[in-house]
Design a protein around this motif. Structure first.
Motif, short mmCIF file in Angstrom:
data_model
loop_
_atom_site.label_atom_id
_atom_site.label_comp_id
_atom_site.label_asym_id
_atom_site.label_seq_id
_atom_site.Cartn_x
_atom_site.Cartn_y
_atom_site.Cartn_z
N ILE A 24 0.84 -1.20 0.00
CA ILE A 24 0.00 0.00 0.00
C ILE A 24 0.88 1.26 0.00
N ILE A 25 1.93 1.26 0.80
CA ILE A 25 2.83 2.41 0.86
C ILE A 25 3.55 2.58 -0.48
N ILE A 26 4.04 1.49 -1.05
CA ILE A 26 4.73 1.56 -2.34
C ILE A 26 3.76 2.03 -3.43
N GLY A 27 2.55 1.48 -3.45
CA GLY A 27 1.55 1.90 -4.44
C GLY A 27 1.20 3.37 -4.32
N ALA A 28 1.03 3.84 -3.09
CA ALA A 28 0.73 5.27 -2.88
C ALA A 28 1.93 6.12 -3.31
N GLY A 29 3.13 5.63 -3.03
CA GLY A 29 4.32 6.34 -3.46
C GLY A 29 4.41 6.45 -4.98
N GLN A 34 4.40 9.63 -9.71
CA GLN A 34 3.99 9.75 -11.11
C GLN A 34 3.12 10.98 -11.36
N GLY A 35 2.67 11.63 -10.31
CA GLY A 35 1.72 12.73 -10.51
C GLY A 35 0.51 12.20 -11.27
N ALA A 36 -0.04 11.10 -10.74
CA ALA A 36 -0.98 10.26 -11.46
C ALA A 36 -2.35 10.88 -11.73
N LEU A 109 -11.12 2.01 -15.81
CA LEU A 109 -11.00 3.37 -15.27
C LEU A 109 -9.66 4.04 -15.55
N GLY A 110 -8.72 3.31 -16.11
CA GLY A 110 -7.37 3.82 -16.30
C GLY A 110 -6.46 3.32 -15.19
N ARG A 111 -5.17 3.25 -15.50
CA ARG A 111 -4.25 2.60 -14.56
C ARG A 111 -4.14 3.29 -13.21
#
Length: 182
Positions: A24-29, A34-36, A109-111
């Motif tokens: 979860i931390i890595i995904g949020a990072g 990426q300025g997703a 929904l997009g990546r």
């Protein structure tokens, strides 16, 4: 030590407690790095993913773990030995999260929104793992939220009981009238 056994070693059983927060931390990072997208959209997707977990949890518990073989037989083993370290391996749960949540949501929904929603679902699953473990192994203060979770889960584990499928919440049991013995 195999990750596909029903009863797991303590290391494999507790892997969820370490690997899910890390994922979860890595995904949020990744999302932040990426300025997703708009932060509000990512947070909304994560919140909706988290909230949807409770319905997923209820449905899996009621219809898969109490309805479909071989899952029903495996889950019955947990009911027979509630203090054993029985659970879904982290390898299997993370794979299912990727295959059944991340992949379709990303396609639709997009990546980045898909990843954000999946992180929310993953956080809901982590809460489930913690609460389920606690219902079997920890004490809870009378009148607390955890005490209510332990009480409902104990009702679920009574021989012949049908109901009380929610572990993290009893909301869906109330909605579907499975918060009572039939």
């Amino acid at each position: 030590m195999t990750p596909f056994k029903l009863e797991q070693s303590p290391v494999l059983y507790f892997a969820d407690f370490v690997l899910y927060p890390a994922a979860i931390i890595i995904g949020a990072g990744v999302l932040l790095w990426q300025g997703a997208g708009p932060v509000w959209a990512l947070l909304l997707a994560a919140a909706l993913g988290f909230l949807s977990w409770s319905l997923i949890e209820y449905g899996l518990h009621r219809f898969v773990l109490h309805g479909l073989q071989p899952f029903k037989r495996w889950h019955e083993e947990h009911h027979q030995r509630p203090f054993a370290l029985i659970g879904t391996s982290t390898l299997v749960s993370l794979s299912m999260l990727g295959l059944l949540v991340l992949w379709p949501l990303s396609a639709i929904l997009g990546r980045w929104i898909g990843l954000s929603a999946t992180l929310g679902v993953g956080a809901g699953y982590l809460l489930y793992v913690l609460v389920h473990h606690a219902t079997h192994h920890w004490k809870a203060a009378p009148g607390s939220w955890m005490h209510a979770r332990k009480r409902d889960h104990a009702l679920h584990h009574r021989p012949g009981a049908h109901g009380w499928y929610g572990v993290t919440t009893s909301f869906w049991d109330r909605v579907f009238l499975t918060d009572r013995n039939r």
